[in-house]
Design a protein around this motif. Structure first.
Motif, PDB file in Angstrom:
ATOM      1  N   ASP A  68      45.945  28.693 -41.866  1.00  0.00           N
ATOM      2  CA  ASP A  68      44.631  28.746 -42.507  1.00  0.00           C
ATOM      3  C   ASP A  68      43.491  28.420 -41.552  1.00  0.00           C
ATOM      4  O   ASP A  68      42.333  28.667 -41.874  1.00  0.00           O
ATOM      5  N   ASP A  69      43.791  27.829 -40.409  1.00  0.00           N
ATOM      6  CA  ASP A  69      42.736  27.451 -39.464  1.00  0.00           C
ATOM      7  C   ASP A  69      42.459  28.532 -38.434  1.00  0.00           C
ATOM      8  O   ASP A  69      41.757  28.295 -37.452  1.00  0.00           O
ATOM      9  N   GLU A  70      43.005  29.730 -38.601  1.00  0.00           N
ATOM     10  CA  GLU A  70      42.761  30.814 -37.650  1.00  0.00           C
ATOM     11  C   GLU A  70      41.278  31.186 -37.653  1.00  0.00           C
ATOM     12  O   GLU A  70      40.658  31.296 -38.713  1.00  0.00           O
ATOM     13  N   VAL A  71      40.719  31.362 -36.471  1.00  0.00           N
ATOM     14  CA  VAL A  71      39.294  31.681 -36.345  1.00  0.00           C
ATOM     15  C   VAL A  71      39.121  32.930 -35.482  1.00  0.00           C
ATOM     16  O   VAL A  71      39.954  33.224 -34.619  1.00  0.00           O
ATOM     17  N   THR A  72      38.033  33.643 -35.747  1.00  0.00           N
ATOM     18  CA  THR A  72      37.652  34.800 -34.946  1.00  0.00           C
ATOM     19  C   THR A  72      36.440  34.436 -34.120  1.00  0.00           C
ATOM     20  O   THR A  72      35.414  33.993 -34.658  1.00  0.00           O
ATOM     21  N   LEU A  73      36.546  34.590 -32.806  1.00  0.00           N
ATOM     22  CA  LEU A  73      35.429  34.291 -31.912  1.00  0.00           C
ATOM     23  C   LEU A  73      34.442  35.452 -31.933  1.00  0.00           C
ATOM     24  O   LEU A  73      34.831  36.616 -31.777  1.00  0.00           O
ATOM     25  N   VAL A  74      33.164  35.139 -32.126  1.00  0.00           N
ATOM     26  CA  VAL A  74      32.113  36.157 -32.081  1.00  0.00           C
ATOM     27  C   VAL A  74      31.018  35.682 -31.136  1.00  0.00           C
ATOM     28  O   VAL A  74      30.788  34.477 -30.967  1.00  0.00           O
ATOM     29  N   ALA A  75      30.350  36.647 -30.507  1.00  0.00           N
ATOM     30  CA  ALA A  75      29.214  36.315 -29.646  1.00  0.00           C
ATOM     31  C   ALA A  75      28.038  35.894 -30.519  1.00  0.00           C
ATOM     32  O   ALA A  75      27.764  36.512 -31.552  1.00  0.00           O
ATOM     33  N   ILE A 209      41.759  33.012 -32.381  1.00  0.00           N
ATOM     34  CA  ILE A 209      42.608  31.885 -32.016  1.00  0.00           C
ATOM     35  C   ILE A 209      43.408  31.481 -33.243  1.00  0.00           C
ATOM     36  O   ILE A 209      42.847  31.266 -34.319  1.00  0.00           O
ATOM     37  N   THR A 210      44.726  31.393 -33.075  1.00  0.00           N
ATOM     38  CA  THR A 210      45.618  31.032 -34.179  1.00  0.00           C
ATOM     39  C   THR A 210      46.254  29.677 -33.894  1.00  0.00           C
ATOM     40  O   THR A 210      47.101  29.568 -33.000  1.00  0.00           O
ATOM     41  N   PRO A 211      45.866  28.628 -34.605  1.00  0.00           N
ATOM     42  CA  PRO A 211      46.546  27.334 -34.441  1.00  0.00           C
ATOM     43  C   PRO A 211      48.003  27.433 -34.884  1.00  0.00           C
ATOM     44  O   PRO A 211      48.294  27.969 -35.951  1.00  0.00           O
ATOM     45  N   LEU A 212      48.909  26.931 -34.077  1.00  0.00           N
ATOM     46  CA  LEU A 212      50.336  26.989 -34.385  1.00  0.00           C
ATOM     47  C   LEU A 212      50.934  25.623 -34.668  1.00  0.00           C
ATOM     48  O   LEU A 212      52.101  25.535 -35.072  1.00  0.00           O
ATOM     49  N   ASP A 213      50.181  24.581 -34.464  1.00  0.00           N
ATOM     50  CA  ASP A 213      50.700  23.242 -34.696  1.00  0.00           C
ATOM     51  C   ASP A 213      49.571  22.348 -35.212  1.00  0.00           C
ATOM     52  O   ASP A 213      48.648  22.039 -34.455  1.00  0.00           O
ATOM     53  N   PRO A 214      49.607  21.950 -36.471  1.00  0.00           N
ATOM     54  CA  PRO A 214      50.662  22.252 -37.440  1.00  0.00           C
ATOM     55  C   PRO A 214      50.429  23.587 -38.142  1.00  0.00           C
ATOM     56  O   PRO A 214      49.382  24.205 -37.989  1.00  0.00           O
ATOM     57  N   LEU A 215      51.432  23.991 -38.918  1.00  0.00           N
ATOM     58  CA  LEU A 215      51.353  25.191 -39.735  1.00  0.00           C
ATOM     59  C   LEU A 215      51.354  24.810 -41.206  1.00  0.00           C
ATOM     60  O   LEU A 215      52.042  23.861 -41.606  1.00  0.00           O
ATOM     61  N   GLU A 216      50.584  25.541 -41.996  1.00  0.00           N
ATOM     62  CA  GLU A 216      50.578  25.312 -43.431  1.00  0.00           C
ATOM     63  C   GLU A 216      51.307  26.460 -44.131  1.00  0.00           C
ATOM     64  O   GLU A 216      51.114  27.619 -43.783  1.00  0.00           O
ATOM     65  N   VAL A 217      52.141  26.111 -45.084  1.00  0.00           N
ATOM     66  CA  VAL A 217      52.884  27.096 -45.851  1.00  0.00           C
ATOM     67  C   VAL A 217      52.495  26.949 -47.316  1.00  0.00           C
ATOM     68  O   VAL A 217      52.602  25.865 -47.887  1.00  0.00           O
ATOM     69  N   ARG A 218      52.043  28.037 -47.901  1.00  0.00           N
ATOM     70  CA  ARG A 218      51.751  28.052 -49.332  1.00  0.00           C
ATOM     71  C   ARG A 218      52.866  28.801 -50.059  1.00  0.00           C
ATOM     72  O   ARG A 218      53.321  29.848 -49.596  1.00  0.00           O
ATOM     73  N   PHE A 219      53.284  28.263 -51.190  1.00  0.00           N
ATOM     74  CA  PHE A 219      54.358  28.887 -51.952  1.00  0.00           C
ATOM     75  C   PHE A 219      54.156  28.578 -53.429  1.00  0.00           C
ATOM     76  O   PHE A 219      53.330  27.741 -53.802  1.00  0.00           O
TER      77      PHE A 219
END
Length: 422
Positions: A68-75, A209-219
């Motif tokens: 959920d913390d993945e971000v897109t870098l923009v100028a 940028i995709t954070p890999l630690d920690p990861l959140e899982v929704r179920f």
């Protein structure tokens, strides 16, 4: 599994009987009839008196791994993309410099805004001196009130000009900072969307940028499981105390990769369409073992069914009327009892209907047990897993004995044939 155990044991008994007859040749099977009429000795087997208890479940839920913390870098400024300071796919830390967008242009703007601020401050200083001088002259009746008011107005205009220049300098400094694109979070960076040397404008996407630690899982939890978890939380258990295990099939050398984490969210409403409740768990992933987008299974540890009756799975057999167990009567004789089964909880089966607290139930291996057989009840340790392990070991031993007996039967006729030839 129990059916397989029982059938294998029956086949072993039949085989051994046939071998005994073959070994005896043509001897008459004149077993004394009085022996058949004798009642067999009591059968020793584990028995437990039923009582309600809390049973831990062993359940898992499918989910799609996400970050959920993945971000897109923009100028955030326009200009030529002068440099890229990372390699695609590498791990970056929060604050690391990633791109440079024509900083000299924005540094020049900062210098200009600083000069404007100095000019505005000088004008303010002059206006303040004029206002003080006109105030003294007014007390001496040397200037008119209108001239004094004009001096005060000039002072206030100069103060406003200083504030405006300060704001312009702050904006210029912000743009200068935006010319250096830095990582807002830690994680793995993607391929660059823009090559060095291209002109970018505010809003141009650069990378993600995709954070890999920690990861959140929704179920999604079935509403009954969610209710039981909510019950545990209401009894003082913290959500972070409920451990979770993440399993990703076929990741590590053909096996399953596993991560350990904890529950950090449990929804408060039931989805009308699916009758489920949303939950989320967080897992530490320091080695980037798994990646977002993978299908996983989440197992919640400590999930229980409260105040239920359960028997070891081995104790349940299939009767004419459906699933059944053996219950002891007042004379310690085994009687069949049809039951209604609930969920499987590891080596335990939850019994929904058919048993009452106080019933004495045979919980050992019921292979060869018949209704009316006298039972010598043995204490039950409460470890259903131990019973299952013991049955599996006995099954393996019986299979070995059966194979050995088959080898002996195959060798017997050939040996007799050799003697006859001699």
């Amino acid at each position: 599994m129990k059916k397989m155990i029982h059938s294998r044991r029956a086949s072993l008994v039949t085989l051994l009987a046939a071998l005994a007859l073959a070994a005896c040749g043509q001897e008459e099977s004149e077993a004394p009839q009085q022996g058949a009429e004798q009642e067999p000795p009591p059968h020793e087997i584990a028995v437990v008196e039923m009582a309600r208890q809390d049973i831990a479940l062993d359940k898992s839920y499918p989910s799609l791994l996400r970050s959920d913390d993945e971000v897109t870098l923009v100028a955030r400024v326009s200009g030529a993309l002068e440099a890229r300071h990372f390699e695609p796919g590498q791990m970056v830390e929060e604050g690391d410099r990633l791109y440079t967008i024509e900083p000299d242009l924005y540094q020049a703007t900062v210098n200009q805004r600083e000069a404007d601020l100095q000019s505005a401050r000088a004008e303010l200083s002059r206006a303040q001196r004029d206002a003080q001088r006109f105030e003294q002259l007014l007390s001496q009746n040397s200037v008119s009130r209108q001239q004094y008011d004009q001096a005060l107005a000039d002072q206030r205009v100069a103060q406003a000009n200083v504030a405006q220049a300060e704001a312009a300098l702050t904006s210029a400094n912000l743009d200068l900072g935006y010319s250096q694109v830095t990582a807002p979070v830690s994680g793995m960076i993607s391929l660059s969307q823009i090559n060095v040397g291209n002109f970018v404008t505010s809003g141009t996407e650069l990378a993600s940028i995709t954070p890999l630690d920690p990861l959140e899982v929704r179920f999604q939890l079935p509403q009954r499981d969610a209710f039981e978890l909510r019950r545990q939380l209401s009894q003082g258990t913290e959500a972070s105390d409920i451990r979770a295990r993440l399993s990703i099939p076929g990741v590590s050398s053909g096996g399953d990769a596993e991560l350990e984490g904890y529950l950090d969210f449990l929804g408060s409403s039931v989805d009308r369409g699916t009758s489920t409740v949303q939950a989320a768990a967080t897992f530490e992933n320091p080695d980037a073992t798994v990646l977002p987008g993978q299908f996983v299974r989440v197992q919640i540890e400590g999930l229980k069914r409260f105040d239920v009756m359960a028997v070891p799975e081995i104790a349940v057999t299939q009767g004419l009327m459906g699933p059944q167990v053996y219950v002891l009567d007042d004379e310690n004789k085994a009687r069949e009892r049809t039951v209604s089964l609930g969920e499987l909880a590891g080596p335990w089966l939850i019994i929904q209907d058919g048993l009452e607290p106080g019933d004495r139930v045979v919980v050992g291996d019921p292979a060869g047990l018949e209704p009316g057989r006298t039972i010598d009840p043995q204490p039950f340790s409460g470890n259903a897993e131990a019973i299952m392990e013991r049955i599996e070991q006995e099954e393996a031993q019986e299979q070995a004995e059966q194979a050995q007996a088959l080898e002996g039967a195959a060798e017997g006729p050939s040996a007799e044939g050799e003697e006859g030839a001699q």
